[in-house]
Design a protein around this motif. Structure first.
Motif, PDB file in Angstrom:
ATOM      1  N   ARG A  31      -2.182   0.347 -14.082  1.00 32.61           N
ATOM      2  CA  ARG A  31      -0.587   0.087 -14.397  1.00 32.61           C
ATOM      3  C   ARG A  31      -0.309   1.523 -14.854  1.00 32.61           C
ATOM      4  N   ARG A  32       1.011   2.023 -14.819  1.00 33.95           N
ATOM      5  CA  ARG A  32       1.692   2.924 -15.554  1.00 33.95           C
ATOM      6  C   ARG A  32       2.339   2.839 -16.833  1.00 33.95           C
ATOM      7  N   PHE A  33       1.826   3.428 -17.842  1.00 37.98           N
ATOM      8  CA  PHE A  33       2.399   3.243 -19.138  1.00 37.98           C
ATOM      9  C   PHE A  33       3.077   4.369 -19.875  1.00 37.98           C
ATOM     10  N   ARG A 532      -2.997  -3.182   1.488  1.00 39.91           N
ATOM     11  CA  ARG A 532      -1.820  -2.426   1.705  1.00 39.91           C
ATOM     12  C   ARG A 532      -0.444  -3.166   0.964  1.00 39.91           C
ATOM     13  N   ALA A 533      -0.656  -4.478   0.990  1.00 36.01           N
ATOM     14  CA  ALA A 533       0.284  -5.367   0.199  1.00 36.01           C
ATOM     15  C   ALA A 533       0.385  -4.841  -1.285  1.00 36.01           C
ATOM     16  N   ALA A 534      -1.172  -4.811  -1.781  1.00 34.80           N
ATOM     17  CA  ALA A 534      -1.330  -4.530  -3.046  1.00 34.80           C
ATOM     18  C   ALA A 534      -0.718  -3.134  -3.559  1.00 34.80           C
ATOM     19  N   LEU A 535      -1.132  -2.010  -2.625  1.00 35.07           N
ATOM     20  CA  LEU A 535      -0.728  -0.775  -2.834  1.00 35.07           C
ATOM     21  C   LEU A 535       0.789  -0.946  -3.080  1.00 35.07           C
ATOM     22  N   THR A 540       2.496   2.058  -5.219  1.00 34.74           N
ATOM     23  CA  THR A 540       1.857   3.368  -4.802  1.00 34.74           C
ATOM     24  C   THR A 540       2.522   3.909  -3.576  1.00 34.74           C
ATOM     25  N   GLY A 541       2.720   5.083  -3.189  1.00 36.19           N
ATOM     26  CA  GLY A 541       3.349   5.451  -1.954  1.00 36.19           C
ATOM     27  C   GLY A 541       2.783   5.062  -0.842  1.00 36.19           C
ATOM     28  N   PRO A 542       3.370   5.082   0.345  1.00 35.91           N
ATOM     29  CA  PRO A 542       3.064   4.725   1.734  1.00 35.91           C
ATOM     30  C   PRO A 542       1.712   5.330   1.852  1.00 35.91           C
ATOM     31  N   VAL A 543       0.858   4.225   2.729  1.00 41.96           N
ATOM     32  CA  VAL A 543      -0.462   4.703   3.046  1.00 41.96           C
ATOM     33  C   VAL A 543      -0.462   4.797   4.606  1.00 41.96           C
ATOM     34  N   PRO A 544      -1.138   5.892   4.910  1.00 41.58           N
ATOM     35  CA  PRO A 544      -1.188   6.315   6.555  1.00 41.58           C
ATOM     36  C   PRO A 544      -1.506   4.779   7.387  1.00 41.58           C
TER      37      PRO A 544
END
Ligand SMILES: NC(=O)c1ccc[n+]([C@@H]2O[C@H](COP(=O)([O-])OP(=O)(O)OC[C@H]3O[C@@H](n4cnc5c(N)ncnc54)[C@H](O)[C@@H]3O)[C@@H](O)[C@H]2O)c1
Length: 568
Positions: A31-33, A532-535, A540-544
């Motif tokens: 998480r980002r805090f 992918r769904a969790a990213l 998080t930005g898109p994954v290749p």
């Protein structure tokens, strides 16, 4: 050497973060805090702990998942208002971690509503902003339905996978038995399956049943075969009654229901599609049955999915078992005068021994280190012992390590790990707890048979005193601490595991009749889709695009050498 926060501040930060986790059942890692206000040394201690647990400070332009408020409301209110301005559905948790004053003036945001014990919603501000106070007692328990709604909010991955299953219409006419710890997250899984078209029946062991949650499911029309106050014989009758509904698929946790099915209702096996098993210890006997040719259905090894093992066992169990352990140890504090001076050394700077360095032990060791403990790992597998050394932990044989321990955590899932001999060798007054979770992982029965006397120091905290005066403190009689003494794994972790369970259901529906009657691995596509769904859910930005099938590495590899020029 990075500077370590002083022990008093580290202990305060530990208590604040544990209070947050207990109130929300949320994960700290990933998480980002942002921390607002407060004494710089407190900010340092809190930041060090959150970072050590796998969270990261949000960049200036990044949305924040957790806003930790340490100062006073004058600083906090504008910060909350700024962060609350976010896309719909992106939740913000505002944590009042002030030491003296309330750091958050709840009234500044309009009326509040209890969402879970310890969590308030502020509908006037936004549907997606929640307040947690680590300094005051939780308000009265809101209805179990609200706890189920809270869990659902933090399970975007399972929701997405269930939606796809429902859209495909695959589940229509399929009866799925959910046989897992019955608390809000499992209730969400059961409801998602129902909404996706399955007929769902639910069973849970008595000590793993939250009756209020069971009622929520009954009210939603699901048959629930579980009660918290029933005897062993009644539990068995409930499990058999559930099996007599003839489920096509069983989702199990510990494989007790799958084994009972084989022992008492083998006639059901031929019409079943199969089962899925959630845990390491549950898979062990099923593998034996598979090797002996006595397993009558395919069982998908959900436990072995990378999106389960890498996260659940390591991050989820690490956080939840260590936090539950320290929460129980805290219960000793009010009675501190009754304890011998060395009885409560479980604090930053102390020595914690972790038995077993599988994924669970690894997570437990990571969390203990983040909390300021010196971690000593005892492992019987030399490769894993070497991994522990590479992770920067001290490695020592268990019988030696426990001699200087303040805390001993078993993370093996193996009976008798903390055997009578180990308990006798453990430093007097050390605290013993279990993250693994098999019967007698701590040899409590052997200790009692050897004349040890158990005295209750606090709820779920007992001192075992041997006839020679030696004594250790055993938490929750050696039960799997995060399940028996807390609310299980964090909700985001169970979201991943349950998404894999749903992926296993899809596997069984699509090709259950082709699968071997054995423990079968999860399809790698399930891991890929879950991650992918969790990213996406973690912002998080898109994954290749796809690892599987689309990636060049998955094409037929060229095994010829090009070292001597292009092969003809
Ligand atoms: N509490 C929970 O919520 C939770 C969650 C996930 C897994 N678990 C349980 O935790 C246990 C461990 O899980 P894991 O995935 O790390 O399993 P694992 O089998 O990969 O790791 C266990 C490790 O313990 C070591 N070990 C066994 N006996 C030992 C001994 N006497 N002394 C020292 N080391 C010993 C093994 O060599 C192994 O490396 C399992 O029983 C699993 O079911 C609990």
């Amino acid at each position: 050497m990075p500077q370590r926060p002083d022990p008093a501040r580290a202990a305060w930060a530990s208590a604040a973060v544990r209070r947050f986790a207990a109130a929300t059942n949320l994960l700290v890692a990933a998480r980002r805090f942002r921390v607002v206000g407060g004494d710089p040394a407190d900010v340092t201690a809190l930041t060090a702990l959150l970072t050590g647990l796998g969270a990261r400070p949000a960049g200036d332009r990044e949305p924040v998942d957790q806003l930790w408020c340490l100062g006073d409301p004058d600083e906090t209110t504008p910060a909350v208002e700024r962060e609350a301005d976010r896309p719909r559905g992106a939740a913000l948790v505002v944590i009042d971690a002030g030491r003296h004053l309330p750091a958050v003036d709840e009234d500044a945001f309009g009326p509040v509503v209890p969402v879970r014990p310890g969590v308030l919603g502020v509908p006037a501000l936004s549907d997606d902003v929640f307040l947690v106070s680590t300094g005051r007692d939780p308000e009265t328990d809101p209805a179990a339905e609200a706890r189920v709604r809270w869990a659902r909010r933090w399970m975007p991955v399972s929701r997405a996978v269930a939606r796809e299953l429902g859209d495909g219409g695959l589940l229509r006419g399929t009866r799925v038995a959910v046989a897992m710890v019955l608390e809000p997250k499992t209730a969400v899984l059961a409801l998602l399956l129902r909404d996706a078209g399955a007929e769902v029946v639910v069973y849970a062991h008595a000590d793993e049943t939250d009756d209020a949650v069971a009622e929520v499911l009954r009210a939603a029309g699901l048959p629930v075969f579980a009660r918290a106050d029933v005897s062993l014989a009644e539990q068995k009758a409930l499990a058999l009654a559930m099996l007599d509904t003839a489920p096509h698929i069983v989702l199990d946790d510990g494989s007790h229901v799958i084994r009972l099915l084989h022992q008492e209702r083998p006639e059901l096996l031929p019409v079943m599609l199969g089962a899925a098993e959630e845990t390491t210890s549950g898979l062990r006997p099923l593998r034996t049955m598979g090797e002996r040719g006595t397993l009558g259905i395919p069982v998908v090894a959900v436990n072995d999915a990378r999106t389960k093992t890498f996260f659940d066992n390591r991050y989820g169990t690490g956080q939840s078992t260590v936090f539950a352990t320290l929460d129980l140890v805290d219960r000793l504090a009010p009675d501190a005068r009754r304890l011998t001076p060395d009885a409560h050394r479980v604090r930053p700077g102390g020595t914690a021994v972790v038995a077993g360095f599988g994924p669970v032990g690894e997570g437990v060791a990571m969390v203990l280190r983040a909390l300021g403990f010196v971690v000593v790992v005892a492992e019987t597998d030399p490769v894993r012992a070497l991994q522990a050394a590479f992770a920067g932990h001290v490695v020592a044989p268990l019988a030696d390590a426990v001699r200087d321990a303040d805390l001993v955590v078993s993370a093996t899932g193996v009976r008798d790990t903390l055997s009578l001999e180990v308990l006798r060798a453990t430093a007097a007054g050390a605290v013993v707890s279990v993250a693994g979770g098999v019967e007698q992982e701590v040899a409590v029965e052997a200790a009692l048979a050897a004349g040890a006397v158990a005295t209750t120091e606090a709820p779920d905290v007992e001192r075992f005193t041997f006839p020679d005066g030696h004594h250790v403190v055993v938490l929750d009689r050696g039960g799997c601490i995060n399940v028996t003494a807390a609310e299980g794994n964090p909700v985001e972790i169970m979201d991943l595991s349950f998404a894999v369970q749903l992926g296993a259901v899809r596997m069984l529906l699509e090709r259950g009749d082709e699968l071997d009657r054995a423990v079968v691995p999860i399809d790698p596509v399930v891991d890929d889709a879950t991650a992918r769904a969790a990213l996406a859910a973690f912002g998080t930005g898109p994954v290749p695009p796809g690892r599987l099938g689309e990636h060049p590495a998955d094409r037929e590899p060229d095994a010829r050498t090009h070292r001597f020029g292009d092969p003809s």
